[in-house]
Design an enzyme around this catalytic site. Structure first.
Site, short mmCIF file in Angstrom:
data_model
loop_
_atom_site.label_atom_id
_atom_site.label_comp_id
_atom_site.label_asym_id
_atom_site.label_seq_id
_atom_site.Cartn_x
_atom_site.Cartn_y
_atom_site.Cartn_z
N TYR A 157 0.83 -1.22 0.00
CA TYR A 157 0.00 0.00 0.00
C TYR A 157 0.86 1.27 0.00
O TYR A 157 0.72 2.11 -0.90
CB TYR A 157 -1.01 -0.02 1.16
CG TYR A 157 -1.74 1.29 1.31
CD1 TYR A 157 -2.74 1.66 0.40
CD2 TYR A 157 -1.42 2.20 2.32
CE1 TYR A 157 -3.40 2.89 0.51
CE2 TYR A 157 -2.08 3.42 2.44
CZ TYR A 157 -3.07 3.76 1.53
OH TYR A 157 -3.71 4.98 1.64
N LYS A 161 1.23 4.09 -3.06
CA LYS A 161 0.87 5.52 -2.93
C LYS A 161 2.07 6.38 -3.36
O LYS A 161 1.90 7.41 -4.00
CB LYS A 161 0.44 5.85 -1.50
CG LYS A 161 -0.85 5.21 -1.05
CD LYS A 161 -2.06 5.50 -1.93
CE LYS A 161 -2.68 6.86 -1.74
NZ LYS A 161 -3.95 6.97 -2.55
#
Ligand SMILES: NC(=O)c1ccc[n+]([C@@H]2O[C@H](COP(=O)([O-])OP(=O)(O)OC[C@H]3O[C@@H](n4cnc5c(N)ncnc54)[C@H](O)[C@@H]3O)[C@@H](O)[C@H]2O)c1
Ligand SMILES: C[C@@H](CO)CCC[C@@H](C)[C@H]1CC[C@H]2[C@@H]3[C@H](O)C=C4C[C@@H](O)CC[C@]4(C)[C@H]3CC[C@]12C
Length: 372
Positions: A157, A161
């Site tokens: 994750y 990002k």
């Protein structure tokens, strides 16, 4: 201009998520130049239906950011895109490849669609996690956009990002259809709270199962950045509004999201919301030694790996979430104020009270709720 100055078309991807709903409602309330608001999401919320008819045409679009053709079709004729669709997963719920596809490839599709359709303004919802905390546990204490920090990404994750954010910033200045340059910026919220925050509700329900008690596991001295969803949305409204006239200053820039929410540990902050709902936090120090929590986190990770062929086992605490919760990461900055006159729309008391009221309305409701 037409219709009393309403001449702009906006697209919000991920507009039916937790932050997305705040975004849609804030835009409708605070952006007087809006003519049409397109709300793009994999799953459309039933609450959208109540928004029409109104002064702004709200157009729900069921689509997938990983499908380039869906994004191009949704973006055609739009002036501004606020891209917040994404998979928020620090629990190993999704395959890393899927997280990459949605968060990184999905963002590339949005950029390409801007170029193809001539949409000139892109605001990307990044995350503090594009920077940190890193897995070495280095504190980021009230830092700003220029504070040096060693970003190390081992998890899907935060890595996604950071990659998506880079794509957005590098796309600034690319020529879009018609020959004008694309103007982009990225906003980095810390931990968002507010109405619709499912994790806050999970903590509330867990505490109800133990007679109204939560048990302290993180030292009170570890500060964790939090920001109210209504203010994050407001910051997006202002950034999108000003990108055109302040392209030289804002294009290709990152901005942390901030407001007056107090600097506290993750658990102490949650108590600011859950305390008025009747929940208490036991212990002034962590009740379990860190090594026991760490063992629990390792056990959860092992179980996830072991059971993977049968079920996706997830637990709140894994080595990554434990390290995140135990590493100070807070921001102190005024960059958004300097660059586009941002001031929080909601003060701390109001942000807290709105969230408390929302939790209270969920009080007696059994089991998980669909979002409404
Ligand atoms: N929640 C936080 O604390 C936090 C903090 C920092 C940044 N962010 C970022 O803010 C954004 C919104 O987060 P959130 O907390 O509202 O999450 P959320 O899961 O509530 O919302 C994400 C939305 O994106 C949609 N979506 C997912 N995959 C999609 C796809 N392939 N195509 C179209 N739509 C898709 C989902 O259906 C959902 O409605 C994310 O980009 C996240 O990384 C969140
Ligand atoms: C040790 C536990 C007992 O109380 C507490 C575990 C808390 C964790 C589940 C959360 C601690 C920090 C949170 C994350 C942080 O607020 C920032 C985020 C960035 C954003 O982009 C997505 C959400 C999140 C990763 C958020 C998720 C939950 C925590 C890990």
């Amino acid at each position: 201009m037409t219709d009393g100055g309403r001449d702009l078309v906006y697209l919000v991807t991920g507009g039916c998520g937790f932050l997305g709903e705040h975004m849609v409602r804030t835009l409708l309330e605070m952006e007087p130049r809006l003519r049409e608001l397109r709300v793009f999401d994999l799953h459309l919320g039933p609450w959208l239906e109540a928004l029409n008819p109104g002064p702004v045409q709200v157009t729900p679009i069921q689509g997938d950011v990983t499908r380039a053709e869906d994004v191009v079709a949704a973006l055609a004729g739009a002036d501004v895109v606020i891209h917040m669709a994404g998979l928020v997963d620090v629990w190993g719920l999704n395959d890393p490849e899927i997280i990459y596809r949605v968060n990184v490839q999905g963002t590339q599709n949005v950029i390409d669609a801007c170029v193809q359709t001539g949409t000139r303004f892109l605001v990307y919802t990044s995350s503090m996690e594009a920077l940190g905390p890193n897995t070495k546990g280095h504190p980021f204490y009230r830092g700003n956009e220029d504070t040096p920090y060693e970003a190390i990404h081992t998890q899907p994750y935060p890595r996604s990002k950071a990659q998506a954010e880079r794509l957005v910033l590098e796309a600034n200045g690319r020529k879009v259809r018609g020959g004008l340059p694309l103007v982009t910026c990225a906003l980095r919220p810390t931990g968002i709270y507010g109405e619709g925050h499912q994790l806050m509700l999970d903590f509330y329900r867990n505490a109800q199962c133990t007679g109204g008690w939560l048990f302290r596991t993180i030292p009170a001295s570890v500060e964790h950045g939090r920001v109210y969803a209504g203010n994050v949305a407001w910051m997006h409204v202002l950034a999108a509004r000003e990108l055109g006239s302040r392209a030289t200053t804002m294009g290709g820039q990152i901005y942390f999201c901030y407001d007056d929410s107090p600097y506290k540990s993750y658990e102490d902050f949650n108590l600011e919301i859950l305390g008025p709902c009747g929940i208490r936090l036991l212990g002034t120090r962590p009740l379990l030694p860190y090594f026991l929590l760490f063992l629990l986190a390792i056990l959860n990770a092992f179980l996830q790996w072991l059971l993977r062929p049968l079920v996706v086992y997830t637990a709140l605490i894994n080595p990554y979430t434990l390290s995140l919760a135990n590493t100070t990461f807070t921001v102190h900055t005024d960059k958004a104020q300097r660059h586009f006159d941002y001031q929080p729309l909601y003060g701390w008391e109001e942000s807290r009270d709105r969230t408390v009221s929302w939790v209270k309305t969920r009080k007696g409701h059994p089991g998980p709720l669909p979002r409404d």
